[in-house]
Design an enzyme around this catalytic site. Structure first.
Site, PDB file in Angstrom:
ATOM      1  N   LYS A  78      33.504  30.100  38.133  1.00 35.54           N
ATOM      2  CA  LYS A  78      34.803  29.994  37.465  1.00 35.54           C
ATOM      3  C   LYS A  78      35.429  31.375  37.349  1.00 35.54           C
ATOM      4  CE  LYS A  78      36.815  28.061  33.194  1.00 35.54           C
ATOM      5  NZ  LYS A  78      36.491  27.389  31.911  1.00 35.54           N
ATOM      6  N   SER A 159      38.751  23.262  30.821  1.00 39.16           N
ATOM      7  CA  SER A 159      39.481  24.156  31.717  1.00 39.16           C
ATOM      8  C   SER A 159      38.763  24.447  33.035  1.00 39.16           C
ATOM      9  CB  SER A 159      39.751  25.495  31.011  1.00 39.16           C
ATOM     10  OG  SER A 159      38.530  26.119  30.636  1.00 39.16           O
ATOM     11  N   SER A 183      35.033  22.460  27.857  1.00 40.42           N
ATOM     12  CA  SER A 183      35.614  22.860  29.142  1.00 40.42           C
ATOM     13  C   SER A 183      34.695  22.704  30.340  1.00 40.42           C
ATOM     14  CB  SER A 183      36.104  24.312  29.076  1.00 40.42           C
ATOM     15  OG  SER A 183      37.269  24.406  28.307  1.00 40.42           O
TER      16      SER A 183
END
Length: 492
Positions: A78, A159, A183
């Site tokens: 990420k 996210s 997330s």
């Protein structure tokens, strides 16, 4: 093949038998990333570095001396984890040109185990969102979408939506996410993969660009529970660069039992999670799995977490207060985006932040600063801290009665993008994070596992939560459920 269908453990066996080699696997992964660019899972692909790491891995396998089960396995990261020499942007203009000089501890440890980093994945700006739509790189599209064109696609969840899609679409074997209020688990649920939020302090946050320091945890995203355990073995443990990590060494989780007995295992069903907005098919799935566990010998009972209704409000207040504090470092002077309007220090500071942050980030900063005003501090921030303790105490009491809690991960299947954007970011998060953020408030481990497809052929997942540092037991129960439903074999 169009996908990467093997588990990391099986892939490692293929490397050992020489039926596959790391270079071929990485080349395949890079080709898949290119052919799936429309999903917008990756914001940056590190082809040269990945191929170099793959060649080194091949040499080790040829010499019969792999570093670990992850040697040669493709991993995505990420884009809020620092990666040495590779842009780390947090999907924000503020860090668009930031190139770290060091690797985050989790990235460093994965590479020390021989994993191959193929690229950085998309996210909501600075991790503030539950759809993976608020990014300077554009939204990520769920690979389960009936239509990926225009605004007719399904959201990936956020996210960590880019990491979830990268794994779900077979672009890599595993990925790092981060989890502040769900997330990692939220996008794992929507994309039909496994998503683990470890106990706070078990995995180092060093090099993870902070959102909410007291809740942020590196997350693990894989296609199977067994792969998740292998990833956790690689990254968990104390770190001198992160004072919040526990000091005791992490005991590696052995290969998970294929035929685990559930006799004596106590499963709790929190009554407060049967809430408004819970879709019928999710409720039915929850009931079926609870019955399945009970039929296999587990004790299943209802438990109460009475402060659950307050949790999302407390989470929102504390989140925004810590965001306001953490975002104050981005001033256009030390690093990050710098505005050209610099007639004064105040003007430079104001214009840099106005240009560098999107509306979601600015709104959270504004709200956080409001809650932290002297006249509001006790009324909002201090009161929220007290209720957070009550929420954590609810879990302490529950785990005296049960070993594991079983809940939905999300209230529904992945929404359509065009419907999702009708709500503002704060309302989106209140709905999408209802089941997930309490675990962050309490600091306990939680895992999302895919169960089946809905009538619309979209993944439905459930969540397991355990007491602090009970990852081994949590993964064992998750593995048992995975073996029963066999989502990967049936739907992938």
């Amino acid at each position: 093949m169009n996908r990467l269908p093997l588990r990391a453990r099986v892939l490692s066996e293929c490397f050992r038998s020489k039926s596959l080699d790391p270079v071929a696997v990485v080349e395949h992964s890079l080709a898949q990333i290119e052919s799936h660019k429309h999903l917008n899972a990756f914001v940056r692909v590190s082809s040269e570095k990945a191929l170099e790491q793959a060649k080194q891995s091949k040499d080790r396998h040829d010499a019969n001396s792999p570093k670990s089960i992850l040697d040669g396995v493709t991993i995505a990261v990420k884009d809020n984890f620092c990666t040495k020499g590779i842009h780390t942007t947090c999907a924000s203009r503020m860090l668009q040109n930031f190139i770290p000089t060091y690797d985050a501890t989790v990235v460093e440890r994965l590479q020390a185990h021989g994993a191959v980093i193929v690229g950085k994945t998309n996210l909501d700006q600075f991790g503030m969102g539950s759809g993976c739509i608020d990014s300077i790189f554009g939204p990520t599209r769920n690979n389960w979408s009936e239509d990926t064109n225009d605004d007719r696609f399904r959201i990936a969840g956020g996210s960590s939506g880019g990491s979830a899609v990268a794994v779900a679409a077979g672009l890599c074997y595993a990925a790092l996410g981060s989890d502040t209020g769900g997330s990692t688990r939220n996008p794992a649920s929507y994309c039909g993969i496994v998503g683990l939020k470890p106990t706070y302090g078990l995995v180092s946050r060093h090099g993870l660009i902070p959102l909410v320091n007291s809740m942020d945890v590196p997350g693990i995203m894989t296609r199977t529970v067994d792969d998740c355990a292998s990833m956790l073995n690689a990254v968990a443990g104390p770190d001198v660069y992160d004072s919040t990590t526990v000091k005791r060494p992490f005991e590696s989780i052995a290969p998970l039992e294929k035929q685990m007995s559930l006799k004596g295992v106590r499963i709790g069903i929190p009554i407060e999670y049967h809430c408004d907005g819970l879709e019928k098919e999710v409720l039915e799935t929850w009931t079926v799995i609870a019955d399945m566990l009970e039929s296999a010998g587990a004790t299943v009972k209802a438990v109460s977490l009475p402060n659950t209704a307050s949790s999302i409000f407390v989470y929102s207040i504390l989140n925004q207060c810590e965001v306001a504090s953490n975002m104050s470092r981005y001033d256009g002077i030390e690093y990050g985006h710098r505005s050209q309007e610099d007639s004064s220090t105040e003007q430079l500071y104001a214009r840099t932040r106005a240009e560098g942050f999107n509306g979601v980030v600015k709104n959270r900063i504004l709200s956080g600063n409001y809650f932290l005003l002297r006249e509001n501090y006790d009324k909002y921030f201090q009161k929220a801290l007290k209720v957070r303790r009550l929420i954590a105490d609810d879990f302490v009491r529950a785990f005296k009665e049960v070993d594991v809690l079983l809940t939905p991960t999300t209230l529904s299947e992945a929404p359509l993008y065009k419907d999702f954007v009708q709500s503002n970011n704060r309302d989106q998060c209140a709905v999408q994070d209802f089941c997930t953020q309490p675990a962050n408030m309490a600091g306990i481990p939680a895992i999302s596992i895919p169960i089946r497809l809905s009538s619309r052929q979209l993944p439905i997942s459930l969540q397991l939560m355990g007491d602090h540092f009970t990852e081994r037991n949590l993964l064992q129960v998750a593995n048992w459920i995975e073996k029963q439903v066999d989502f990967v074999a049936n739907y992938s």
